[in-house]
Design a protein around this motif. Structure first.
Motif, PDB file in Angstrom:
ATOM      1  N   SER A 157       0.852  -1.181   0.000  1.00  7.05           N
ATOM      2  CA  SER A 157       0.000   0.000   0.000  1.00  7.05           C
ATOM      3  C   SER A 157       0.884   1.226   0.000  1.00  7.05           C
ATOM      4  N   LEU A 158       0.252   2.376  -0.175  1.00  4.56           N
ATOM      5  CA  LEU A 158       1.015   3.624  -0.165  1.00  4.56           C
ATOM      6  C   LEU A 158       1.690   3.784   1.195  1.00  4.56           C
ATOM      7  N   ALA A 159       0.973   3.432   2.240  1.00  3.93           N
ATOM      8  CA  ALA A 159       1.539   3.542   3.582  1.00  3.93           C
ATOM      9  C   ALA A 159       2.733   2.611   3.729  1.00  3.93           C
ATOM     10  N   GLY A 160       2.612   1.424   3.117  1.00  2.71           N
ATOM     11  CA  GLY A 160       3.734   0.489   3.159  1.00  2.71           C
ATOM     12  C   GLY A 160       4.963   1.067   2.478  1.00  2.71           C
ATOM     13  N   ILE A 161       4.739   1.699   1.319  1.00  4.63           N
ATOM     14  CA  ILE A 161       5.854   2.314   0.591  1.00  4.63           C
ATOM     15  C   ILE A 161       6.509   3.381   1.474  1.00  4.63           C
ATOM     16  N   VAL A 162       5.657   4.202   2.083  1.00  3.46           N
ATOM     17  CA  VAL A 162       6.208   5.261   2.931  1.00  3.46           C
ATOM     18  C   VAL A 162       7.030   4.646   4.064  1.00  3.46           C
ATOM     19  N   PHE A 163       6.480   3.631   4.705  1.00  3.71           N
ATOM     20  CA  PHE A 163       7.155   3.005   5.842  1.00  3.71           C
ATOM     21  C   PHE A 163       8.538   2.485   5.453  1.00  3.71           C
ATOM     22  N   VAL A 164       8.576   1.709   4.365  1.00  5.73           N
ATOM     23  CA  VAL A 164       9.858   1.110   3.985  1.00  5.73           C
ATOM     24  C   VAL A 164      10.852   2.189   3.572  1.00  5.73           C
ATOM     25  N   GLU A 165      10.393   3.195   2.827  1.00 13.51           N
ATOM     26  CA  GLU A 165      11.338   4.232   2.398  1.00 13.51           C
ATOM     27  C   GLU A 165      11.901   4.983   3.600  1.00 13.51           C
ATOM     28  N   ILE A 166      11.053   5.242   4.600  1.00  9.55           N
ATOM     29  CA  ILE A 166      11.562   5.921   5.796  1.00  9.55           C
ATOM     30  C   ILE A 166      12.698   5.108   6.410  1.00  9.55           C
ATOM     31  N   CYS A 167      12.488   3.774   6.490  1.00  4.16           N
ATOM     32  CA  CYS A 167      13.512   2.926   7.102  1.00  4.16           C
ATOM     33  C   CYS A 167      14.868   3.082   6.437  1.00  4.16           C
ATOM     34  N   TYR A 168      14.868   3.307   5.129  1.00  6.00           N
ATOM     35  CA  TYR A 168      16.158   3.302   4.432  1.00  6.00           C
ATOM     36  C   TYR A 168      16.669   4.680   4.087  1.00  6.00           C
ATOM     37  N   LEU A 223      14.378  13.925   0.268  1.00  8.26           N
ATOM     38  CA  LEU A 223      13.321  14.315  -0.669  1.00  8.26           C
ATOM     39  C   LEU A 223      13.684  13.929  -2.096  1.00  8.26           C
ATOM     40  N   ILE A 224      14.875  14.315  -2.498  1.00 10.26           N
ATOM     41  CA  ILE A 224      15.279  14.055  -3.867  1.00 10.26           C
ATOM     42  C   ILE A 224      15.413  12.552  -4.131  1.00 10.26           C
ATOM     43  N   SER A 225      15.960  11.822  -3.171  1.00  5.86           N
ATOM     44  CA  SER A 225      16.090  10.378  -3.363  1.00  5.86           C
ATOM     45  C   SER A 225      14.730   9.727  -3.462  1.00  5.86           C
ATOM     46  N   SER A 226      13.802  10.151  -2.621  1.00  2.00           N
ATOM     47  CA  SER A 226      12.493   9.529  -2.621  1.00  2.00           C
ATOM     48  C   SER A 226      11.718   9.835  -3.895  1.00  2.00           C
ATOM     49  N   LEU A 227      11.850  11.068  -4.386  1.00  2.00           N
ATOM     50  CA  LEU A 227      11.153  11.428  -5.618  1.00  2.00           C
ATOM     51  C   LEU A 227      11.592  10.529  -6.773  1.00  2.00           C
ATOM     52  N   SER A 228      12.907  10.233  -6.828  1.00  2.00           N
ATOM     53  CA  SER A 228      13.414   9.476  -7.962  1.00  2.00           C
ATOM     54  C   SER A 228      13.381   7.981  -7.746  1.00  2.00           C
ATOM     55  N   HIS A 229      12.946   7.543  -6.562  1.00  2.00           N
ATOM     56  CA  HIS A 229      13.148   6.136  -6.225  1.00  2.00           C
ATOM     57  C   HIS A 229      12.200   5.213  -6.962  1.00  2.00           C
ATOM     58  N   PHE A 230      12.731   4.067  -7.372  1.00  2.00           N
ATOM     59  CA  PHE A 230      11.950   3.114  -8.161  1.00  2.00           C
ATOM     60  C   PHE A 230      11.673   1.816  -7.406  1.00  2.00           C
ATOM     61  N   GLY A 231      12.714   1.246  -6.765  1.00  2.00           N
ATOM     62  CA  GLY A 231      12.645  -0.116  -6.246  1.00  2.00           C
ATOM     63  C   GLY A 231      11.484  -0.403  -5.311  1.00  2.00           C
ATOM     64  N   VAL A 232      11.326   0.413  -4.268  1.00  2.00           N
ATOM     65  CA  VAL A 232      10.308   0.119  -3.260  1.00  2.00           C
ATOM     66  C   VAL A 232       8.882   0.232  -3.828  1.00  2.00           C
ATOM     67  N   PRO A 233       8.544   1.331  -4.518  1.00  2.00           N
ATOM     68  CA  PRO A 233       7.199   1.394  -5.107  1.00  2.00           C
ATOM     69  C   PRO A 233       6.974   0.275  -6.116  1.00  2.00           C
ATOM     70  N   ALA A 234       8.043  -0.167  -6.783  1.00  2.00           N
ATOM     71  CA  ALA A 234       7.873  -1.243  -7.762  1.00  2.00           C
ATOM     72  C   ALA A 234       7.477  -2.536  -7.073  1.00  2.00           C
ATOM     73  N   ILE A 235       8.192  -2.885  -6.029  1.00  2.00           N
ATOM     74  CA  ILE A 235       7.914  -4.150  -5.346  1.00  2.00           C
ATOM     75  C   ILE A 235       6.556  -4.107  -4.650  1.00  2.00           C
ATOM     76  N   LEU A 236       6.256  -2.977  -4.002  1.00  2.00           N
ATOM     77  CA  LEU A 236       5.063  -2.932  -3.162  1.00  2.00           C
ATOM     78  C   LEU A 236       3.834  -2.411  -3.881  1.00  2.00           C
ATOM     79  N   GLY A 237       4.019  -1.743  -5.014  1.00  2.00           N
ATOM     80  CA  GLY A 237       2.872  -1.042  -5.575  1.00  2.00           C
ATOM     81  C   GLY A 237       2.200  -1.716  -6.755  1.00  2.00           C
ATOM     82  N   PHE A 238       2.987  -2.464  -7.543  1.00  2.00           N
ATOM     83  CA  PHE A 238       2.452  -2.993  -8.801  1.00  2.00           C
ATOM     84  C   PHE A 238       1.234  -3.877  -8.601  1.00  2.00           C
ATOM     85  N   SER A 239       1.302  -4.727  -7.577  1.00  2.00           N
ATOM     86  CA  SER A 239       0.213  -5.694  -7.441  1.00  2.00           C
ATOM     87  C   SER A 239      -1.123  -5.020  -7.164  1.00  2.00           C
TER      88      SER A 239
END
Lengths: 572, 358
Positions: A157-168, A223-239
């Protein structure tokens, strides 16, 4: 250039003479390489977005941007980045202050552990969290279902994406603020205490304002890293059809199976993404202009520790829990599931086997190829960037030549270009546009890597060169050495340690990279990131996590080597 | 040994002109100092002679050979000028030992190995650094590093050495020692030395001739140390070469008074100086004597004990003067206290039309 010759009253055309000096040669090579790897891909993107068959046509751009799902993707991108930035900054600041200014125990260990997420590939972290929090099959959710009847959290979920990105991403702020706190003059706080201020007041009115530049700088990095980030939204968002701009760009191209129309749409979205990132960068410059305080102290004095007293135990528990959640748990899960006989089995020893590891390391041709490709690409890119970056940095730092500004601009451009955008530019450029077709070869990935990581190597080399005083080279010239001999005898030996560090600065990110190679890989040119991702998308969870474990091991070992080398340098 | 000629050179950094229309001739075998405040362009001039700066105008000759010229678009590379340079920060290479630092220029000159080793050891002995051959610069003190730099410059050339404020990072004792060593070096090796500094003591000890530069990049005076010290051509040079007092004088009804006082100035003033509007008297603190009686009276404001010197701050009319007296002489004569009124005598006076500000 037209110089009228007054004597004869005739116009004499003169061209500026090109001297074959070392400075000029290095400059020329640098410009050529940077134009090929950086400028041309970017130009291709802009051209393909706004021009159709040599005429200016921005209609496609308009059409693409205003499609509902694309707007949705952009909104998601901004939402996610804002949340990640705000909470990542708060978390990073909190722990940086705790470790840097309080008397909490176990500081040394904690400081090291807090920087581990920094080296973790975020998409593998997303995979790890999926193993725990997938709605039906995640271990934690299964536990909650058995106890309470329903899952606690859906990570896809979007919240999941946010959570994982915060961690890293929180380490960006943690590292910046920690280092600022370390270098800060402690007498600033001490004089406040002497004047009668209580602890909270000192924090509020003295410490915090002085580290604002570090906080702002770290926050902008997030901010800049998150805007450009692909991996986490790809894994968690596509389904669940949740897209951010980077993943939407990928989807558009992937869906159209690489057709030109699809790529054009991708370029339009890329331009949109770059606009958003550039806006963020402009914001960063304005914010950073505000508080440039000179707070670095000369002598090393130990700063005052704020006594936590009653709060010490609870805060320590919070730290340990957080570190367990963010660092230990994902690692444990990845290695644990990699050892399972089958996905879904409980994590007990009798269900464990090393078969998956054996498979990915010895049996699967695809996995072994991917590991080999990653090493070849990372080592090549790191070596080439080490040399080219040093050359470019030398011209920028040491050579007096007109046009240096252009070189500097080209060298820092990749920093603001998201990986996926550069990948598209590289596709456009090397798929036959200039009569060379490198698509599906390993070369196209190499060119993308060289462009992508150029800024890192250049900045690192510039820092090393800055410490080699001009007079050292001049002294060598006055002793009879030519410019070239001075470079080889004097400059190069002195920057060699810095060059080794800059090798790893490219090697490590390249090993764990996903975005660029995902767009550029062919049947025989998968990288480790691509292999892990595709195996995971196929549903082969255990194999994917086994390969991910291998990747993590390599990366952590690489980081340890880097730390060892830079520690040696600091001691010297 | 080499003669160095600078003809009307100008050097520019971006849009700023640092030195303009600057001309100088350094004789074969002499030790020549360019003395001036920081910043005034003296380092720039040195770097132009070395070949590190491009000329915006003019020409430079070393040993009668043209090495830099704007007109002819010529700039011979530094490595081909046969020079030895000592930089302000010594520029001793940290990754080479003392021996290797000094050996390097010989290697570049392709001197035969045995001979090169001998020369290097010789010069290390000359510098009293024979025990430190295998040390790295980080293991050496400032003075030792400076001696390495000197040694390295010495083996780089048999013609011309250029020293850029080489002593400014050393303590007083070491500085004195090294001044003499440089002088000895020059005499023994018969080399032309161009020395650049802002310290007038360095210049006076070391030089055969001095050129005083002001902070607009212009040469004020060129001459032997005694000439310059005893006959400074203008108040800038006077002020730069040592402590000075300036007293304004004025002409009133045919007589010369100390301005704003009733004291008639008792000495004769050379006629050519009188013509201008403003008139100043310049005197060194050590050349002023306080005495019991006298025509001119001053009030002692402060007495400062400096160990080997007594310094008095006195008021003569509106002028505050610094007067210095050798401590031994002071013990033989009367001591003065704050508040005393006493007579004042001047010796070795100079007269100028301004007070040496630029």
């Amino acid at each position: 250039m037209f110089f009228p010759n007054r004597k004869n009253n005739q116009g004499v055309i003169k061209f500026p003479k090109f001297e074959f000096t070392i400075g000029n040669l290095l400059f020329t090579f640098s410009i050529i390489i940077l134009v090929i790897t950086i400028a041309l891909p970017m130009i291709m993107i802009i051209y393909n977005t706004f021009f159709y068959k040599l005429t200016f046509n921005w209609r496609m751009f308009g059409n693409v941007i205003f499609q509902k799902e694309n707007i949705g993707a952009m909104v998601n991108t901004i939402k996610v980045s804002l949340f990640v930035t705000v909470f990542g900054t708060i978390i990073g600041l909190f722990f940086a202050w705790l470790v840097g200014r309080s008397d909490i125990p176990l500081k040394g260990i904690m400081k090291n552990l807090f920087t581990i997420p920094y080296m973790f590939p975020p998409f593998i972290g997303a995979m790890a969290w999926q193993l725990l929090l997938l709605p039906r099959s995640g271990y934690i959710n299964k536990f909650f279902v058995s106890m309470f009847g329903h899952p606690i959290f859906n990570i896809n979920s979007l919240a999941g994406i946010v959570f994982v990105e915060i961690c890293y991403y929180f380490p960006f702020v943690f590292i910046q603020v920690s280092s600022a706190l370390e270098r800060m003059d402690p007498t600033l706080e001490e004089s406040a205490r002497i004047a009668g201020a209580k602890q909270m007041t000192v924090i509020r009115k003295i410490t915090l304002p002085l580290v604002v530049p570090a906080i702002a700088s770290g926050a902008m990095l997030i901010l800049i890293s998150s805007l450009s980030h692909f991996g986490v939204p790809a894994i968690l968002g596509f389904s669940n059809n949740i897209f951010t701009l980077p993943t939407k760009i990928y989807e558009v191209i992937y869906k159209s199976a690489g057709s030109f129309e699809g790529i054009r749409q991708g370029t339009a979205l890329s331009v949109l993404l770059v606009i958003v990132v550039v806006a963020a960068l402009a914001l960063q410059r304005r914010v950073l202009k505000f508080g440039h305080y000179e707070i670095i102290k000369g002598k090393s004095m130990r700063p005052m520790s704020i006594k936590l007293r009653g709060m010490k135990a609870p805060l320590l528990i919070i730290c340990i829990l957080f570190l367990f959640l963010v660092v230990v748990l994902p690692l444990f899960i990845i290695f644990g599931v990699g050892c399972l006989k089958a996905w879904g089995l409980p994590l007990v020893l009798k269900n464990m086997t090393l078969n998956s590891f054996k498979y990915v390391l010895f049996a699967s041709q695809m996995a072994r190829d991917s590991i080999r490709n990653s090493f070849i690409l990372s080592i090549s890119a790191a070596t080439i960037n080490m040399l080219v970056g040093t050359m470019v940095a030398y011209v920028i730092v040491k050579v007096k030549i007109k046009g240096k500004g252009l070189l500097e601009l080209l060298a820092v451009l990749p920093y603001s270009v998201p990986g996926i955008v550069l990948a598209i530019g590289v596709i456009l450029m090397w798929s036959g546009a200039f009569k060379i077709n490198l698509y599906n070869t390993i070369w196209i990935i190499l060119f993308a890597y060289i462009g992508r990581y150029m800024t890192f190597s250049m900045k690192s080399a510039a820092a090393s060169l800055g410490q080699v005083h001009n007079s050292l080279e001049e002294a060598s010239r006055s002793c009879g050495a030519t410019h070239l001999e001075s470079l080889i005898d004097i400059t190069l030996p002195l920057i060699r340690p810095g060059m080794v560090a800059s090798f790893f600065l490219v090697f490590l990110p390249a090993m764990r990279e996903l975005t660029t190679s995902l767009l550029l890989y062919g049947p025989f040119t998968r990288t480790m990131g691509v292999a892990i991702y595709t195996i995971h998308e196929e549903g082969n969870t255990v194999q994917a996590t086994a390969l991910a474990s291998v990747a993590i091991t390599i990366i952590i070992m690489g980081n340890l080597i880097l730390r060892y080398i830079t520690r040696e340098r600091r001691r010297n | 040994m080499a003669e160095v000629k600078l003809q009307n050179i100008s050097v520019r950094y971006d849009k700023v002109t640092v030195v303009e229309n600057f001309s100088l001739t350094v004789k074969d075998g002499e030790c020549f100092t360019i003395l001036g405040p920081s910043p005034c362009g003296k380092t720039t001039v040195l770097r132009a002679i070395c070949g590190f700066e491009k000329l915006a105008d003019g020409e430079i000759f070393i040993d009668n050979k043209l090495v830099s010229s704007k007109r002819k678009k010529l700039q011979i590379a530094p490595e081909k000028r046969n020079i030895g340079v000592v930089f302000q920060d010594y520029a001793v290479w940290p990754h080479k030992t003392a021996f290797e630092n000094i050996y390097y220029p010989l290697k570049k000159k392709k001197v035969e190995k045995k001979e090169a080793i001998k020369s290097t050891n010789n010069v290390l002995e000359q510098m009293k650094m024979a025990n430190y051959t295998n040390r790295f610069p980080s293991q050496l003190s400032g003075g030792q590093q400076q001696r390495i730099a000197l040694a390295r410059a010495l083996v780089s050339t048999n013609k011309l050495m250029l020293l850029d404020e080489p002593l400014c990072n050393l303590d007083a004792n070491l500085r004195e020692e090294m001044r003499f060593e440089i002088k000895e070096l020059q005499r023994k090796n018969a080399i032309t030395i161009i020395y650049v500094t802002h310290d007038q003591d360095d210049a006076l000890v070391v030089s055969d001739r001095i050129a005083v530069m002001d902070n607009k990049g212009k040469i004020r005076q060129v001459g032997k140390p005694e000439e310059i010290y005893q006959n400074p051509i203008d108040s800038f040079v006077y002020k730069f070469l040592g402590l000075s007092n300036f007293i304004e004088l004025e002409k009133k009804s045919g007589k010369i008074y100390i301005k704003n006082t009733k004291y008639v100035f008792p000495h004769n003033i050379p006629n050519n100086i009188q013509e201008e509007e403003k008139l100043f008297l310049a005197c060194r603190p050590l050349n002023i004597k306080l005495c019991k009686t006298g025509e001119l009276k001053c009030t002692v404001k402060r007495v400062i004990y400096l160990g080997n010197i007594f310094e008095y701050r006195v008021m003569l009319g509106e002028n505050e003067l610094r007067v210095q007296q050798d401590a031994y002489d002071a013990t033989l004569s009367i001591g003065y206290q704050e508040g005393d009124i006493c007579g004042i005598e001047f010796n070795e006076l100079r007269y100028y039309n301004d007070v040496g500000e630029v």
